[in-house]
Design a protein around this motif. Sequence first.
Motif, PDB file in Angstrom:
ATOM      1  N   GLU A  14     -24.188  19.300   6.640  1.00 15.11           N
ATOM      2  CA  GLU A  14     -23.060  18.930   7.472  1.00 15.11           C
ATOM      3  C   GLU A  14     -21.811  18.790   6.619  1.00 15.11           C
ATOM      4  OE1 GLU A  14     -24.764  16.139  10.866  1.00 15.11           O
ATOM      5  OE2 GLU A  14     -25.496  15.487   8.910  1.00 15.11           O
ATOM      6  N   GLN A  15     -20.681  18.634   7.269  1.00 11.77           N
ATOM      7  CA  GLN A  15     -19.424  18.489   6.538  1.00 11.77           C
ATOM      8  C   GLN A  15     -19.504  17.295   5.599  1.00 11.77           C
ATOM      9  OE1 GLN A  15     -16.005  18.114   9.051  1.00 11.77           O
ATOM     10  NE2 GLN A  15     -14.536  18.160   7.368  1.00 11.77           N
ATOM     11  N   GLY A  16     -19.149  17.530   4.354  1.00 17.63           N
ATOM     12  CA  GLY A  16     -19.160  16.472   3.353  1.00 17.63           C
ATOM     13  C   GLY A  16     -20.417  16.403   2.520  1.00 17.63           C
ATOM     14  N   ASP A  17     -21.480  17.127   2.915  1.00 16.61           N
ATOM     15  CA  ASP A  17     -22.736  17.051   2.158  1.00 16.61           C
ATOM     16  C   ASP A  17     -22.589  17.606   0.747  1.00 16.61           C
ATOM     17  OD1 ASP A  17     -24.271  15.739   4.014  1.00 16.61           O
ATOM     18  OD2 ASP A  17     -25.098  17.559   4.912  1.00 16.61           O
ATOM     19  N   ILE A  18     -21.984  18.762   0.608  1.00 21.20           N
ATOM     20  CA  ILE A  18     -21.812  19.338  -0.726  1.00 21.20           C
ATOM     21  C   ILE A  18     -20.969  18.412  -1.592  1.00 21.20           C
ATOM     22  CG2 ILE A  18     -20.777  21.229  -2.044  1.00 21.20           C
ATOM     23  CD1 ILE A  18     -23.417  21.954  -0.739  1.00 21.20           C
ATOM     24  N   GLU A  19     -19.952  17.804  -1.003  1.00 24.18           N
ATOM     25  CA  GLU A  19     -19.107  16.870  -1.755  1.00 24.18           C
ATOM     26  C   GLU A  19     -19.920  15.676  -2.242  1.00 24.18           C
ATOM     27  OE1 GLU A  19     -16.623  19.631   0.301  1.00 24.18           O
ATOM     28  OE2 GLU A  19     -18.269  18.370   1.042  1.00 24.18           O
ATOM     29  N   GLU A  20     -20.927  15.254  -1.459  1.00 22.90           N
ATOM     30  CA  GLU A  20     -21.796  14.155  -1.891  1.00 22.90           C
ATOM     31  C   GLU A  20     -22.560  14.528  -3.158  1.00 22.90           C
ATOM     32  OE1 GLU A  20     -22.741  12.327   2.570  1.00 22.90           O
ATOM     33  OE2 GLU A  20     -24.327  13.293   1.390  1.00 22.90           O
ATOM     34  N   ALA A  21     -23.083  15.750  -3.197  1.00 21.44           N
ATOM     35  CA  ALA A  21     -23.816  16.198  -4.380  1.00 21.44           C
ATOM     36  C   ALA A  21     -22.888  16.320  -5.586  1.00 21.44           C
ATOM     37  CB  ALA A  21     -24.507  17.531  -4.107  1.00 21.44           C
ATOM     38  N   LEU A  22     -21.687  16.873  -5.368  1.00 18.98           N
ATOM     39  CA  LEU A  22     -20.736  17.020  -6.463  1.00 18.98           C
ATOM     40  C   LEU A  22     -20.309  15.653  -6.994  1.00 18.98           C
ATOM     41  CD1 LEU A  22     -18.515  19.906  -5.048  1.00 18.98           C
ATOM     42  CD2 LEU A  22     -20.212  20.063  -6.878  1.00 18.98           C
ATOM     43  N   ASN A  23     -20.136  14.692  -6.095  1.00 19.73           N
ATOM     44  CA  ASN A  23     -19.781  13.343  -6.522  1.00 19.73           C
ATOM     45  C   ASN A  23     -20.911  12.717  -7.335  1.00 19.73           C
ATOM     46  OD1 ASN A  23     -18.304  10.729  -6.479  1.00 19.73           O
ATOM     47  ND2 ASN A  23     -19.973  10.110  -5.140  1.00 19.73           N
ATOM     48  N   ALA A  24     -22.162  12.920  -6.888  1.00 17.78           N
ATOM     49  CA  ALA A  24     -23.295  12.393  -7.640  1.00 17.78           C
ATOM     50  C   ALA A  24     -23.352  12.996  -9.033  1.00 17.78           C
ATOM     51  CB  ALA A  24     -24.601  12.669  -6.887  1.00 17.78           C
ATOM     52  N   ALA A  25     -23.153  14.320  -9.127  1.00 15.38           N
ATOM     53  CA  ALA A  25     -23.155  14.974 -10.438  1.00 15.38           C
ATOM     54  C   ALA A  25     -22.071  14.401 -11.331  1.00 15.38           C
ATOM     55  CB  ALA A  25     -22.964  16.482 -10.263  1.00 15.38           C
ATOM     56  N   SER A  26     -20.922  14.095 -10.745  1.00 16.19           N
ATOM     57  CA  SER A  26     -19.815  13.538 -11.520  1.00 16.19           C
ATOM     58  C   SER A  26     -20.102  12.115 -11.961  1.00 16.19           C
ATOM     59  CB  SER A  26     -18.532  13.575 -10.679  1.00 16.19           C
ATOM     60  OG  SER A  26     -17.456  12.991 -11.385  1.00 16.19           O
ATOM     61  N   GLN A  27     -20.670  11.314 -11.081  1.00 16.47           N
ATOM     62  CA  GLN A  27     -20.888   9.903 -11.385  1.00 16.47           C
ATOM     63  C   GLN A  27     -21.936   9.680 -12.474  1.00 16.47           C
ATOM     64  OE1 GLN A  27     -19.070   7.430 -10.366  1.00 16.47           O
ATOM     65  NE2 GLN A  27     -17.847   8.657  -8.961  1.00 16.47           N
ATOM     66  N   ILE A  28     -22.832  10.666 -12.677  1.00 13.42           N
ATOM     67  CA  ILE A  28     -23.862  10.466 -13.694  1.00 13.42           C
ATOM     68  C   ILE A  28     -23.609  11.346 -14.929  1.00 13.42           C
ATOM     69  CG2 ILE A  28     -25.680   9.474 -12.262  1.00 13.42           C
ATOM     70  CD1 ILE A  28     -25.609  13.194 -13.039  1.00 13.42           C
ATOM     71  N   GLY A  29     -22.375  11.798 -15.102  1.00 11.78           N
ATOM     72  CA  GLY A  29     -22.015  12.469 -16.349  1.00 11.78           C
ATOM     73  C   GLY A  29     -22.025  11.474 -17.505  1.00 11.78           C
ATOM     74  N   ASP A  30     -22.383  11.940 -18.687  1.00  9.02           N
ATOM     75  CA  ASP A  30     -22.485  11.042 -19.843  1.00  9.02           C
ATOM     76  C   ASP A  30     -21.186  10.307 -20.132  1.00  9.02           C
ATOM     77  OD1 ASP A  30     -25.184  11.384 -20.587  1.00  9.02           O
ATOM     78  OD2 ASP A  30     -24.732  13.264 -21.600  1.00  9.02           O
ATOM     79  N   ASP A  31     -20.057  10.995 -20.022  1.00 11.49           N
ATOM     80  CA  ASP A  31     -18.790  10.331 -20.329  1.00 11.49           C
ATOM     81  C   ASP A  31     -18.487   9.224 -19.331  1.00 11.49           C
ATOM     82  OD1 ASP A  31     -18.530  12.310 -18.371  1.00 11.49           O
ATOM     83  OD2 ASP A  31     -16.471  12.815 -18.922  1.00 11.49           O
ATOM     84  N   THR A  32     -18.745   9.482 -18.066  1.00 12.17           N
ATOM     85  CA  THR A  32     -18.511   8.462 -17.036  1.00 12.17           C
ATOM     86  C   THR A  32     -19.428   7.267 -17.236  1.00 12.17           C
ATOM     87  OG1 THR A  32     -17.788  10.116 -15.441  1.00 12.17           O
ATOM     88  CG2 THR A  32     -18.541   8.012 -14.554  1.00 12.17           C
ATOM     89  N   LEU A  33     -20.692   7.521 -17.530  1.00 13.58           N
ATOM     90  CA  LEU A  33     -21.649   6.435 -17.725  1.00 13.58           C
ATOM     91  C   LEU A  33     -21.312   5.619 -18.966  1.00 13.58           C
ATOM     92  CD1 LEU A  33     -24.933   8.343 -16.856  1.00 13.58           C
ATOM     93  CD2 LEU A  33     -23.754   6.646 -15.457  1.00 13.58           C
ATOM     94  N   GLN A  34     -20.959   6.297 -20.045  1.00 14.66           N
ATOM     95  CA  GLN A  34     -20.615   5.573 -21.267  1.00 14.66           C
ATOM     96  C   GLN A  34     -19.351   4.744 -21.079  1.00 14.66           C
ATOM     97  OE1 GLN A  34     -20.420   8.278 -24.587  1.00 14.66           O
ATOM     98  NE2 GLN A  34     -22.643   8.549 -24.682  1.00 14.66           N
ATOM     99  N   ARG A  35     -18.369   5.316 -20.424  1.00 16.94           N
ATOM    100  CA  ARG A  35     -17.128   4.588 -20.188  1.00 16.94           C
ATOM    101  C   ARG A  35     -17.383   3.353 -19.338  1.00 16.94           C
ATOM    102  NH1 ARG A  35     -14.691   8.551 -18.257  1.00 16.94           N
ATOM    103  NH2 ARG A  35     -13.896   9.411 -20.208  1.00 16.94           N
ATOM    104  N   ARG A  36     -18.269   3.488 -18.357  1.00 16.04           N
ATOM    105  CA  ARG A  36     -18.574   2.380 -17.464  1.00 16.04           C
ATOM    106  C   ARG A  36     -19.380   1.291 -18.168  1.00 16.04           C
ATOM    107  NH1 ARG A  36     -21.637   4.681 -12.805  1.00 16.04           N
ATOM    108  NH2 ARG A  36     -19.578   5.338 -12.095  1.00 16.04           N
ATOM    109  N   SER A  37     -20.331   1.695 -19.013  1.00 13.72           N
ATOM    110  CA  SER A  37     -21.240   0.721 -19.611  1.00 13.72           C
ATOM    111  C   SER A  37     -20.733   0.126 -20.916  1.00 13.72           C
ATOM    112  CB  SER A  37     -22.611   1.365 -19.848  1.00 13.72           C
ATOM    113  OG  SER A  37     -22.523   2.416 -20.800  1.00 13.72           O
ATOM    114  N   GLN A  38     -19.977   0.909 -21.713  1.00 12.28           N
ATOM    115  CA  GLN A  38     -19.565   0.411 -23.024  1.00 12.28           C
ATOM    116  C   GLN A  38     -18.081   0.564 -23.308  1.00 12.28           C
ATOM    117  OE1 GLN A  38     -22.319   2.935 -25.153  1.00 12.28           O
ATOM    118  NE2 GLN A  38     -20.738   4.422 -25.704  1.00 12.28           N
ATOM    119  N   GLY A  39     -17.351   1.172 -22.402  1.00 12.23           N
ATOM    120  CA  GLY A  39     -15.906   1.257 -22.543  1.00 12.23           C
ATOM    121  C   GLY A  39     -15.406   2.364 -23.438  1.00 12.23           C
TER     122      GLY A  39
END
Length: 296
Positions: free
Chosen positions: A232-257
């Motif tokens: 449905e509309q927005g489903d692909i964006e959900e997957a792309l957002n998930a891929a972005s949120q679990i990128g190493d840089d995003t996770l490191q920035r969130r957990s250790q700054g």
Amino acid sequence: MKWEGQRESDNIEDRRDSGGGGGFPGLGGLGGGRGLGIGGIAIALIASWALGINPLTVLGLLGGGGGPAPVPQQQQGPGPKPQDPGARFVSTVLADTEDVWGAYFAQRQQRYQAPHLVLFRGRYPTGCGTGEAAMGPFYCPADAKVYIDLSFYDTLKTRLGAPGDFAQAYVIAHEVGHHLQNLMGTTAKMDDARRRVSEREYNALSVRLELQADCFAGVWAMHSQQGKGWLEQGDIEEALNAASQIGDDTLQRRSQGTVVPESFTHGSSAQRVRWFKRGLESGELKSCNTFGGEAL
């Protein structure tokens, strides 16, 4: 995502009531003694190893060894299909990966060997060592099974900022992507490389392995939509957002700054999004050659 009423997989093993144990014991030594407390592990390390966990390294560390443990002898079959909505959703997505990859391989005169998916709570014995809920979903090449504690989906939504049913489907498709790598012999080559190269060099190879699994997930998504038209509309964006949120840089920035690129094992947010989209747009496994010479 219109998943209700679709075929469910027969390759589901519901072990949630098998007494595997709860909590997060044994995590103190994970990650080479970085000094994270239980609270930090529950947030940062769940995220760090959330998708595409490489059990040849992480589960080996948990068990104190350098590789997968012997496959546990489990003679019982899958048993009755689970009826709760979360388990039925996972079973439905797994069934679609079977349909997509079965047809894809058959068109190329090959036979696809589908993995089993094990539902567990807390911790559970696997062919790669003891699986822990805190590690998120993972694939074990030693027994060719995907493992998931469904509580991870709450973490994905509330802590990692990736809600949506297709974000959850992407999780399963990524792990099945690791199963494809196992069938193709890529996993065995990675295990051999782990014994020959430095940690930094292996991390770089691990990034390519994980990005390829993201690309395979994109290939699945394209063929899945062509076959069922259930997105449905927005489903692909959900997957792309998930891929972005679990990128190493995003996770490191969130957990250790801070961000330490040489320690990446899964790829940056931009890389994970890029390779998922490449698979989605091409629909071909050959487009997912992350081990080629090109920049990621």
